[in-house]
Design an enzyme around this catalytic site. Structure first.
Site, mmCIF file in Angstrom:
data_model
loop_
_atom_site.group_PDB
_atom_site.id
_atom_site.type_symbol
_atom_site.label_atom_id
_atom_site.label_comp_id
_atom_site.label_asym_id
_atom_site.label_seq_id
_atom_site.Cartn_x
_atom_site.Cartn_y
_atom_site.Cartn_z
ATOM 1 N N VAL A 1 0.883 -1.164 0.000
ATOM 2 C CA VAL A 1 0.000 0.000 0.000
ATOM 3 C C VAL A 1 0.920 1.213 0.000
ATOM 4 O O VAL A 1 1.927 1.235 0.722
ATOM 5 C CB VAL A 1 -0.913 -0.004 1.249
ATOM 6 C CG1 VAL A 1 -1.691 1.303 1.354
ATOM 7 C CG2 VAL A 1 -1.865 -1.179 1.196
ATOM 8 N N SER B 1 4.239 9.156 0.245
ATOM 9 C CA SER B 1 4.186 9.126 -1.227
ATOM 10 C C SER B 1 2.846 9.650 -1.737
ATOM 11 O O SER B 1 2.793 10.305 -2.787
ATOM 12 C CB SER B 1 4.375 7.711 -1.759
ATOM 13 O OG SER B 1 5.626 7.242 -1.436
ATOM 14 N N ARG C 1 2.399 -6.406 -7.753
ATOM 15 C CA ARG C 1 3.351 -6.642 -8.846
ATOM 16 C C ARG C 1 3.494 -8.145 -9.073
ATOM 17 O O ARG C 1 3.715 -8.897 -8.118
ATOM 18 C CB ARG C 1 4.689 -6.021 -8.465
ATOM 19 C CG ARG C 1 5.700 -6.014 -9.569
ATOM 20 C CD ARG C 1 6.895 -5.206 -9.143
ATOM 21 N NE ARG C 1 6.581 -3.802 -8.958
ATOM 22 C CZ ARG C 1 7.300 -2.977 -8.197
ATOM 23 N NH1 ARG C 1 8.357 -3.419 -7.570
ATOM 24 N NH2 ARG C 1 6.952 -1.714 -8.086
ATOM 25 N N LYS D 1 8.851 3.255 -21.673
ATOM 26 C CA LYS D 1 8.900 4.676 -21.312
ATOM 27 C C LYS D 1 10.258 5.254 -21.743
ATOM 28 O O LYS D 1 11.223 4.495 -21.900
ATOM 29 C CB LYS D 1 8.721 4.805 -19.797
ATOM 30 C CG LYS D 1 7.272 4.657 -19.364
ATOM 31 C CD LYS D 1 7.080 5.311 -18.018
ATOM 32 C CE LYS D 1 5.651 5.727 -17.808
ATOM 33 N NZ LYS D 1 5.458 6.479 -16.576
ATOM 34 N N HIS E 1 0.766 -2.562 -17.241
ATOM 35 C CA HIS E 1 -0.013 -2.129 -16.074
ATOM 36 C C HIS E 1 -1.508 -2.286 -16.325
ATOM 37 O O HIS E 1 -1.986 -1.976 -17.413
ATOM 38 C CB HIS E 1 0.242 -0.651 -15.759
ATOM 39 C CG HIS E 1 1.633 -0.362 -15.284
ATOM 40 N ND1 HIS E 1 2.010 0.858 -14.792
ATOM 41 C CD2 HIS E 1 2.740 -1.140 -15.214
ATOM 42 C CE1 HIS E 1 3.287 0.824 -14.446
ATOM 43 N NE2 HIS E 1 3.760 -0.380 -14.704
ATOM 44 N N GLU F 1 -3.571 -1.031 -8.782
ATOM 45 C CA GLU F 1 -2.696 -1.096 -9.961
ATOM 46 C C GLU F 1 -1.942 -2.421 -9.936
ATOM 47 O O GLU F 1 -1.261 -2.735 -8.950
ATOM 48 C CB GLU F 1 -1.696 0.061 -9.963
ATOM 49 C CG GLU F 1 -0.794 0.017 -11.210
ATOM 50 C CD GLU F 1 0.261 1.101 -11.221
ATOM 51 O OE1 GLU F 1 0.084 2.094 -11.933
ATOM 52 O OE2 GLU F 1 1.272 0.960 -10.488
ATOM 53 N N ASN G 1 12.034 -6.390 -13.876
ATOM 54 C CA ASN G 1 11.865 -5.991 -12.485
ATOM 55 C C ASN G 1 13.205 -5.568 -11.869
ATOM 56 O O ASN G 1 13.282 -4.577 -11.153
ATOM 57 C CB ASN G 1 11.255 -7.150 -11.691
ATOM 58 C CG ASN G 1 10.750 -6.700 -10.346
ATOM 59 O OD1 ASN G 1 10.044 -5.699 -10.253
ATOM 60 N ND2 ASN G 1 11.115 -7.410 -9.301
ATOM 61 N N ILE H 1 16.264 -0.980 -9.543
ATOM 62 C CA ILE H 1 17.504 -0.178 -9.464
ATOM 63 C C ILE H 1 17.214 1.263 -9.901
ATOM 64 O O ILE H 1 17.594 2.217 -9.236
ATOM 65 C CB ILE H 1 18.604 -0.782 -10.391
ATOM 66 C CG1 ILE H 1 18.793 -2.267 -10.125
ATOM 67 C CG2 ILE H 1 19.894 0.039 -10.327
ATOM 68 C CD1 ILE H 1 19.750 -2.650 -9.077
#
Ligand code: 0O2
Length: 269
Positions: free
Chosen positions: A47, A52, A78, A115, A123, A142, A151, A156
């Site tokens: 969570v 954040s 994930r 990206k 996603h 998500e 991953n 990193i």
């Protein structure tokens, strides 16, 4: 907004994360049980921290009363896969759950086009129903699906963002983009021997489940006062195990299973 506000707001989010992680882990176990290859390698959930969430509220000027619709990754899950091809399999699985528990409301494909940072992942934003102490609530979650290699890169790169606050020096960015290309190459190479790797994993799974079943049934024979038979099977098992003869181990498993059910039905009479 005080601590109590956040604690209460996040309760159903934690529950959603816990339930979804449990569901995918359970799927993974089911694949192992039926001796099938699992497209799910591992599952992780979290969570978002209050800090954040506050950062996002500030960054996007989000109103408090709309934050649950605007910030769609307060609950995050994930799923890591071994191969690129597995990602689509997991997505298809989630699509099939549409009428059951996970309704997809948005997809973001950073696989077809990564990206600018080099980030690759698939996603999904899903709507997930939760029953908590506060009653019924639909929660947005998500789900990020990616390979183990993607991953590794992402973790990193993400940690560098904590240090540089989105301003990673261009030299480091360049290196990261090169690393992303290398990760891509690893995934491509792994895909080319996917069949080979899956066969080896299946064989390992079969050996492991056969050994468990054989030892369990030998123990059971002893309990049923069939000591001589059990000792005989034990000797055969030791020999086959030493020879690593998987086919014969599978046959021994089948024989023992039918022996045990035969003895059980005789005992019942
Ligand atoms: P954390 O700590 O994982 O929660 P936004 O939601 O505002 O970030 P967007 O574009 O609407 O932006 O959503 P997107 O792209 O789906 O990003 C959501 C999450 O994906 C991020 O959450 C990261 O976890 C991950 N992500 C997206 N882009 C990158 C990237 O370039 N590098 C890495 N390592 N991860 C990325 P948060 O809130 O940023 O972080």
């Amino acid at each position: 907004m005080g601590t109590k506000y956040w604690q209460e707001l996040l309760i159903p989010y934690q529950q959603a994360v816990d339930e979804i992680v449990l569901k995918f882990n359970s799927l993974k176990k089911q694949y192992a049980k039926i001796g099938e290859y699992s497209p799910i390698e591992s599952v992780y959930g979290r969570v978002k921290s209050v800090s954040s969430i506050l950062e996002k509220i500030q960054q996007y000027g989000v109103e408090f009363d709309t934050l649950e619709e605007t910030i769609q990754d307060i609950a995050g899950v994930r799923i890591m896969c071994q191969f690129q091809e597995d990602i689509q399999e997991v997505v298809e699985h989630i699509r099939k759950r549409e009428r059951c528990d996970m309704e997809i409301i948005k997809t973001k494909d950073y696989l077809t086009e990564s990206k600018p940072s080099g980030y690759k992942s698939y996603h999904l934003i899903i709507r997930y129903p939760v029953y908590s102490v506060a009653g019924y609530k639909d929660i947005l979650v998500e789900i990020q699906i990616r390979t183990l290699a993607m991953n590794f890169w992402s973790i990193i790169e993400h940690s560098l963002n904590y240090k540089y606050k989105q301003n990673i020096p261009s030299k480091v960015q360049e290196r990261l983009q090169n690393a992303a290309k290398a990760v891509n190459e690893i995934d491509r190479e792994m895909s080319s021997i996917r069949g080979e790797i899956q066969n080896a994993q299946r064989l390992f799974g079969l050996k492991s489940s056969s050994v468990s079943s054989i030892l369990e049934n030998i123990g059971y024979l002893y309990k049923l006062n069939q000591g001589e038979k059990a000792a005989n099977y034990e000797a055969i098992f030791d020999e086959l195990f030493e020879q690593e003869d998987i086919i014969q181990l599978i046959l021994l498993r089948k024989e023992l299973e039918s022996q045990v059910s035969l003895i059980e039905s005789e005992v019942e009479k």
